[in-house]
Design an enzyme around this catalytic site. Structure first.
Site, PDB file in Angstrom:
ATOM      1  CG  HIS A 355      41.355 -36.693  40.959  1.00  0.00           C
ATOM      2  ND1 HIS A 355      41.483 -35.895  39.783  1.00  0.00           N
ATOM      3  CD2 HIS A 355      42.407 -35.267  41.476  1.00  0.00           C
ATOM      4  CE1 HIS A 355      41.835 -35.004  38.997  1.00  0.00           C
ATOM      5  NE2 HIS A 355      42.328 -34.458  40.599  1.00  0.00           N
ATOM      6  CE  LYS A 544      37.954 -49.076  32.237  1.00  0.00           C
ATOM      7  NZ  LYS A 544      37.561 -47.879  32.153  1.00  0.00           N
ATOM      8  NE  ARG A 545      46.155 -49.836  38.817  1.00  0.00           N
ATOM      9  CZ  ARG A 545      47.669 -48.922  39.672  1.00  0.00           C
ATOM     10  NH1 ARG A 545      47.994 -47.833  38.664  1.00  0.00           N
ATOM     11  NH2 ARG A 545      48.050 -49.914  40.179  1.00  0.00           N
ATOM     12  CE  LYS A 550      39.761 -47.438  37.193  1.00  0.00           C
ATOM     13  NZ  LYS A 550      39.226 -46.804  36.513  1.00  0.00           N
ATOM     14  CB  THR A 652      40.899 -39.359  31.211  1.00  0.00           C
ATOM     15  OG1 THR A 652      41.666 -40.250  31.664  1.00  0.00           O
ATOM     16  CG2 THR A 652      40.415 -37.882  31.526  1.00  0.00           C
ATOM     17  CE  LYS A 656      43.203 -40.562  28.040  1.00  0.00           C
ATOM     18  NZ  LYS A 656      43.902 -40.940  28.954  1.00  0.00           N
TER      19      LYS A 656
HETATM   20  C1  26W Z   1      47.418 -42.675  47.989  1.00  0.00           C
HETATM   21  C2  26W Z   1      46.355 -43.817  46.887  1.00  0.00           C
HETATM   22  C3  26W Z   1      45.869 -43.439  45.972  1.00  0.00           C
HETATM   23  C4  26W Z   1      46.262 -42.592  44.472  1.00  0.00           C
HETATM   24  C5  26W Z   1      45.953 -42.035  43.365  1.00  0.00           C
HETATM   25  C6  26W Z   1      44.932 -42.383  46.138  1.00  0.00           C
HETATM   26  C7  26W Z   1      43.892 -41.871  44.106  1.00  0.00           C
HETATM   27  C8  26W Z   1      45.007 -41.441  43.743  1.00  0.00           C
HETATM   28  C9  26W Z   1      44.205 -41.453  42.388  1.00  0.00           C
HETATM   29  C10 26W Z   1      42.295 -39.880  42.821  1.00  0.00           C
HETATM   30  C11 26W Z   1      43.235 -41.843  41.774  1.00  0.00           C
HETATM   31  C12 26W Z   1      42.642 -41.535  40.703  1.00  0.00           C
HETATM   32  O1  26W Z   1      43.385 -41.830  39.400  1.00  0.00           O
HETATM   33  N1  26W Z   1      41.611 -41.320  40.231  1.00  0.00           N
HETATM   34  C13 26W Z   1      41.155 -41.039  38.919  1.00  0.00           C
HETATM   35  O2  26W Z   1      41.560 -39.514  38.410  1.00  0.00           O
HETATM   36  C14 26W Z   1      40.810 -39.012  36.889  1.00  0.00           C
HETATM   37  C15 26W Z   1      41.014 -37.937  36.728  1.00  0.00           C
HETATM   38  O3  26W Z   1      40.775 -37.238  37.276  1.00  0.00           O
HETATM   39  C16 26W Z   1      39.547 -39.536  37.223  1.00  0.00           C
HETATM   40  O4  26W Z   1      39.024 -39.593  35.466  1.00  0.00           O
HETATM   41  C17 26W Z   1      38.912 -41.287  37.444  1.00  0.00           C
HETATM   42  O5  26W Z   1      37.402 -41.211  37.191  1.00  0.00           O
HETATM   43  C18 26W Z   1      39.510 -41.852  38.776  1.00  0.00           C
HETATM   44  O6  26W Z   1      39.511 -42.649  38.940  1.00  0.00           O
END
Ligand code: 26W
Length: 810
Positions: A355, A544-545, A550, A652, A656
Site C-alpha cells: 500500500h 486525509k491524514r 500529500k 480512496t 468518494k
Molecule cells: C506500520 C506503520 C504503517 C501504517 C500504515 C505503515 C504503512 C501504513 C499504510 C500502508 C499507509 C496507508 O494507509 N496507505 C494507504 O493505503 C491506501 C489503501 O490502499 C491507499 O489508497 C493510499 O494511497 C495509501 O497511502
C-alpha cells in the site's frame, strides 16, 4: 422477505432493552436505544451467519482470510440496517419508541480501529466480500483504544484516548470457546523423540487470544461474514506462587503483558514503530488466526494436503507478514510436515498487497526484537531467508548488489516486504501506476524472477455507504433517473447518467442537492465548532491524514496567494471560497503537527482581516474521522488530491468525492490516473509533474531556491510563512524545509516545482465555477464515471485473479 415490521421490531427492540440495559423505553437514553437496536440487528445477523458457515462447509467452498492490523469501520447501525433491508422500518420503530432516529444514530461511537486509507479499505472490502457472497473472515486486534481523538488547543493538535467500546459492545459476539494460546519469548530447544523432532519452549509467556466477532451482512443477500477481533488476556489472573512469595509486581507481570497487547492501535501512518509491543501485536493476531484456521480446516477436511485449495490469506500490507513463518511452524512443529511440503502449501495460500512506496514505511525489523519476542519464528525466518537468498543468487549469478537488495535478513534486520514476496503467491499494488512502480522500481529484481506474481488491483470504495447512505438526495435522484436501484449492486449502471449531461432540469436538481448538503455541513460545523460557513462560497476540501507527501502545505500556499491578491486588490476574488481541512497527524510527526498549527494560524489571521469577509475562509475541522467524512464529502465541491506524483499508492478519498459529484484538482498520481482515464482533461483539474518527471528532476539536481528567486508571488508566500501571521508564531522551520535542506533534501515533495501549475489549475477552477451549467455538467459526469471505483469491482478482481474463489455479481 422483510425481516420485520416496525411493530414486531418495536417489540423485539424493547425486549433487548430490557434484557441488556434493564430499562423500558421511557427510561432509556438515545445511547441505550442505539444499543438495543444493535443487539437486535446483531442477533438477526448471527442467525444468518450460522447458515452461511454451514453452507460454506457443506458446499466445500474456498475461504478468504483477510488479515489487517486495521479496520476503520466507523458506525454500524445504519450500515447493518441498510444491508439487511430494514432501514426504513428501523427508523419508523425508533420514532414510535419516542426517539429521533438521527439522535440514535448519532449516539453510536465510531469503531475507529485504523489510521487512514489502509484501514478504511479493509472495512469497505468486508462489505463487498459479503455482498459478493464470498466466504470470508477479517482478522484483527480488538483494541481497547482506537485512533486517538484529536483536540485543537491554541491551534495545536492534542491527542486524547478513544475508548470506543463503551457503547459499541453490542456489535461484538464473544466466542470464548474458540480461544487460542499464543507463546512469547523464552528459549527454544530442539529434541529428537522417537526419531521425530520436538520443539521445546522454556520460560515462554502464554497469552490467551479470545475472539470477539463483529458480524458483516452483505447487501441484498443473506450471506453474512464476520470480522474476528482477537482480545488478549492472561491465561491466569495472577501468578499465585509469586504472589505468595510476596513478589506482587512480578506476579502481575503476565497479566499486564497480555493486556498491553490489545490496549491501543499504533497511530502511525506510513511510519512503522520498531517496538517490541508492536511485534507482539503482529504475532499475537497472526498466530491466533493461523491456529484457528488450521483447526477449522482439519475439522472439516481431516487433512492439510488440500489446505491451499480451500484457504487463502490476503495480507493487508506487511503488518501480518508473520503469517508465513507461523503457518510453517504449525505445519512442521505441530503437524509433523517436512519443510518442502509445508512451504508448498504456504506459498500457495498467501498473497500480499502493498500500500505504499514511501521508503520510511517499508517495515524493517531489528533481528533482536524478533529473536527475543518470537524465537521459534526467528529460526524459521532465518531458514526461509537462507533458501531465498540461494535462489536469488542462482538467478542473478551471484551479483551481490542484487542479492543484497532482495535479501530477507540483512544487516541484522528483517525486511518484511521481501519475506512476503518470497512466501506469497501474489503481490499486488493498489492502482495501475502504483503497481507499475512496484514492478519497475521498488521490486524490480523480484519481478524479473517471477513476473506473473506481480499484479494490480485498483482500490475501490463501498459505494452504497459512500454515496447512497450518506447522500440520500443524490441517491434518490439517481434511482429516479435510472428508473431502478440496480446501480447499488452494479455500480457501472451509473454510466447511464451520461444520458442526462445536457438535461438542464437534472443539472439544476443536482446543484440543489449539493446546496442542501452544504447547508447540512454548515449546521454540523456550527454545532460542533461554533463556526459559521458561507454556503454561497465554493467548498474546497482536503481531508486525509496529514503527511508531507500529500502536500497540505501546497494547498496553504495557494490560500496565502489568494490572500495576498486580496490585499493588493479587494476585488481580486470573484469566487468566494471556503477551504476545509480535516487531518490527523501522527503524534510523533513534528512537521505534520506544525502544518496543522500553520493552517490554524492562517485561519485566524484571515478571520481577523475584514478584506477577507465573505470571500476567503479557512477552517480546520477537529477530529476528522469516518463519521465526519460522511457529512463532509457530500458537501464538497472541490476535492484536493495533490500528492507528489508517484507517492500516493492509490487514494480512496478521491473516489468518494468523485461519486458525490465533487470535482478533483489533482496530480497524475495513484488512482487519479484512472480517474483521468475515464474523465479526460475536461472533467477534472489536472496539474503538475508526472511521476517520471519527478524522478528525473530529482536526479538532475532539483533546486527549489531558484524557483523561489524567480517567482515573486511564491516568494511572498514563503516569506510570509517564515515571518508568520498575526499570532506572532513563526514557521521558519517549514520555510527552511522547503528551501534549506541538506544534500538535496530541500523541498523533498517538490511543492515549489508544482506551485505555478497548481495556482493555474486553481484559477481555472474559479473561472469554471462562474459557469454554473458547465460546473454541474462536470459534476454529473464525475458521478456517471465513478462506477469503476466500486469495491465490488475490486473484490471481484481479487476473487478472480488472486484468490480463485467464485462469487456473484459481475
Ligand atoms: C506500520 C506503520 C504503517 C501504517 C500504515 C505503515 C504503512 C501504513 C499504510 C500502508 C499507509 C496507508 O494507509 N496507505 C494507504 O493505503 C491506501 C489503501 O490502499 C491507499 O489508497 C493510499 O494511497 C495509501 O497511502
Amino acid at each position: 422477505m422483510a425481516l420485520a415490521t416496525p411493530q414486531s421490531m418495536i417489540r423485539e427492540i424493547t425486549d433487548k432493552l430490557m434484557i441488556h440495559c434493564g430499562k423500558t423505553s421511557d427510561e432509556a437514553t438515545s445511547s441505550e436505544i442505539m444499543e438495543a437496536c444493535a443487539f437486535w440487528l446483531r442477533d438477526q445477523m448471527a442467525i444468518r451467519e450460522v447458515q452461511t458457515r454451514k453452507d460454506t462447509a457443506r458446499h466445500e467452498k474456498k475461504q478468504v482470510h483477510y488479515l489487517s492490523l486495521e479496520f476503520l469501520m466507523g458506525r454500524s447501525l445504519m450500515k447493518n440496517a441498510y444491508n439487511l433491508g430494514v432501514l426504513p422500518e428501523l427508523q419508523e420503530a425508533i420514532k414510535r419508541l419516542g426517539f429521533e432516529p438521527a439522535e440514535v444514530f448519532e449516539a453510536e461511537p465510531d469503531a475507529a480501529l485504523g489510521n487512514g486509507g489502509l484501514g478504511r479499505l479493509a472495512a469497505c472490502y468486508m462489505d463487498s466480500l459479503a455482498t459478493l457472497e464470498i466466504p470470508a473472515v477479517g482478522y484483527s486486534i480488538c483494541y481497547e483504544l482506537g485512533i486517538f481523538k484529536q483536540k485543537i488547543v491554541n491551534g495545536e493538535q492534542l491527542e486524547l484516548p478513544d475508548p470506543w467500546r463503551t457503547a459499541s459492545d453490542s456489535w461484538l459476539l464473544p466466542k470464548a470457546g474458540e480461544a487460542e494460546e499464543i507463546l512469547f519469548g523464552g528459549t527454544v530447544t530442539h529434541e529428537i523423540v522417537d526419531g521425530k523432532r520436538k520443539i521445546k519452549y522454556d520460560g515462554a509467556t502464554k497469552v490467551l487470544a479470545i475472539p470477539e466477532d463483529m458480524l458483516i451482512a452483505g447487501y441484498d443477500t443473506t450471506h453474512t461474514n464476520h470480522l474476528r477481533l482477537w482480545k488478549a488476556v492472561a491465561t491466569k489472573p495472577l501468578d499465585m506462587a509469586l504472589f505468595s512469595k510476596g513478589e506482587y509486581t512480578k506476579a502481575l507481570e503476565e497479566r499486564d503483558m497480555a493486556e498491553s497487547i490489545c490496549k491501543v492501535l499504533y497511530p502511525n501512518d506510513n511510519h512503522p514503530e520498531g517496538k517490541t509491543l508492536r511485534m507482539r501485536q503482529q504475532y499475537f493476531f497472526v498466530s491466533a488466526t493461523c491456529q484457528s484456521v488450521v483447526k477449522k480446516h482439519l475439522a472439516v477436511y481431516g487433512t492439510l494436503d488440500n489446505f491451499a485449495e480451500y484457504n487463502v490469506f490476503q495480507i493487508n500490507d506487511t503488518h501480518p507478514t508473520l503469517v508465513i513463518p507461523e503457518l510453517m511452524r504449525i505445519f512442521m512443529d505441530e503437524k509433523g510436515m517436512a519443510w518442502d511440503d509445508a512451504w508448498k502449501i504456504v506459498t500457495d495460500a498467501v498473497a500480499y498487497t502493498n500500500h505504499t512506496v514511501m521508503w520510511e514505511a517499508l517495515e524493517r525489523w531489528p533481528q533482536s526484537i524478533i529473536q527475543n519476542t518470537v524465537p521459534r519464528i526467528w529460526e524459521i525466518i532465518v531458514e526461509i531467508a537462507r533458501r531465498w537468498q540461494a535462489k536469488c543468487s542462482e538467478f542473478y549469478n551471484g551479483d551481490m548488489e542484487i542479492v543484497k537488495n532482495l535479501a530477507i535478513c540483512w544487516d541484522n534486520e528483517v525486511r518484511m516486504a521481501n519475506l512476503c514476496i518470497a512466501g506469497g503467491k501474489a503481490v499486488n499494488g493498489v492502482s495501475t501506476l502504483h503497481s507499475n512502480i512496484l514492478r519497475d522500481d521498488v521490486f524490480k529484481y523480484a519481478c524479473k524472477m517471477n513476473p506473473d506474481k506481480f499484479k494490480n488491483v485498483t482500490n475501490g470504495i463501498d459505494h452504497r455507504r459512500w454515496m447512497s447512505q450518506i447522500n440520500t438526495g443524490l441517491d434518490a435522484l439517481v434511482k429516479e433517473l435510472l428508473g431502478s436501484d440496480k446501480f447499488l449492486s452494479d455500480a457501472m449502471e451509473l454510466k447511464k447518467l451520461n444520458a442526462f449531461l445536457d438535461d438542464q432540469k437534472v443539472l439544476d436538481r443536482l446543484a440543489a442537492i449539493k446546496r442542501e448538503n452544504k447547508l447540512k455541513l454548515c449546521k454540523f460545523v456550527k454545532e460542533s465548532q461554533g463556526i459559521e460557513l458561507n454556503p454561497d462560497s465554493l467548498f474546497d476540501v482536503q481531508a486525509k491524514r496529514l503527511h508531507e507527501y500529500k502536500r497540505q502545505l501546497m494547498n496553504v500556499l495557494h490560500i496565502i496567494t489568494l490572500y495576498h491578491r486580496l490585499k493588493d486588490n479587494p476585488d481580486a476574488i470573484k469566487v468566494p471560497r471556503t477551504f476545509l481541512f480535516g487531518a490527523k497527524a501522527a503524534p510523533g510527526y513534528v512537521t505534520a503537527k506544525r502544518i496543522i498549527q500553520l493552517i490554524n494560524s492562517l485561519a485566524a489571521h484571515i478571520d481577523a482581516d475584514p478584506v477577507c469577509k465573505d470571500k476567503l475562509k479557512v477552517v480546520f475541522l477537529e477530529n476528522y474521522r469516518v463519521t465526519m467524512a460522511e457529512s463532509l464529502i457530500p458537501a464538497a465541491e472541490i476535492s484536493e488530491q495533490i500528492s507528489t506524483a508517484g507517492k500516493e499508492a492509490s487514494g480512496t478519498g478521491n473516489m468518494k468525492f468523485m461519486i458525490n459529484g465533487a470535482l478533483t484538482v489533482g496530480t497524475l498520481d495513484g488512482a487519479n490516473v484512472e480517474m483521468h482515464d475515464v474523465l479526460g482533461d475536461d472533467n477534472m483539474f489536472l496539474f503538475g509533474l508526472h511521476a517520471d518527471e519527478v524522478v528525473k528532476m530529482k536526479a538532475d539536481g532539483y533546486n527549489p531556491r531558484s524557483i523561489y528567486d524567480s517567482n515573486p508571488a511564491l516568494k511572498r508566500c514563503l516569506d510570509q510563512i517564515n515571518t508568520g501571521f498575526s499570532d506572532g508564531i513563526s514557521y521558519s522551520d517549514l520555510y527552511g524545509n522547503l528551501l534549506n535542506g541538506f544534500g538535496g533534501s530541500a523541498d523533498q515533495y517538490m511543492l515549489l516545482a508544482d506551485y505555478d501549475a497548481y495556482i493555474k489549475a486553481q484559477d481555472k477552477i474559479a473561472e469554471t465555477y462562474l459557469d454554473k451549467d458547465k460546473w454541474n455538467r462536470m459534476s454529473l459526469k464525475n458521478i456517471a464515471e465513478a462506477g469503476i471505483f466500486a469495491a465490488d469491482r475490486a473484490v471481484g478482481e481479487y476473487a478472480d485473479n488472486i484468490w480463485t474463489v467464485g462469487h456473484r455479481l459481475g
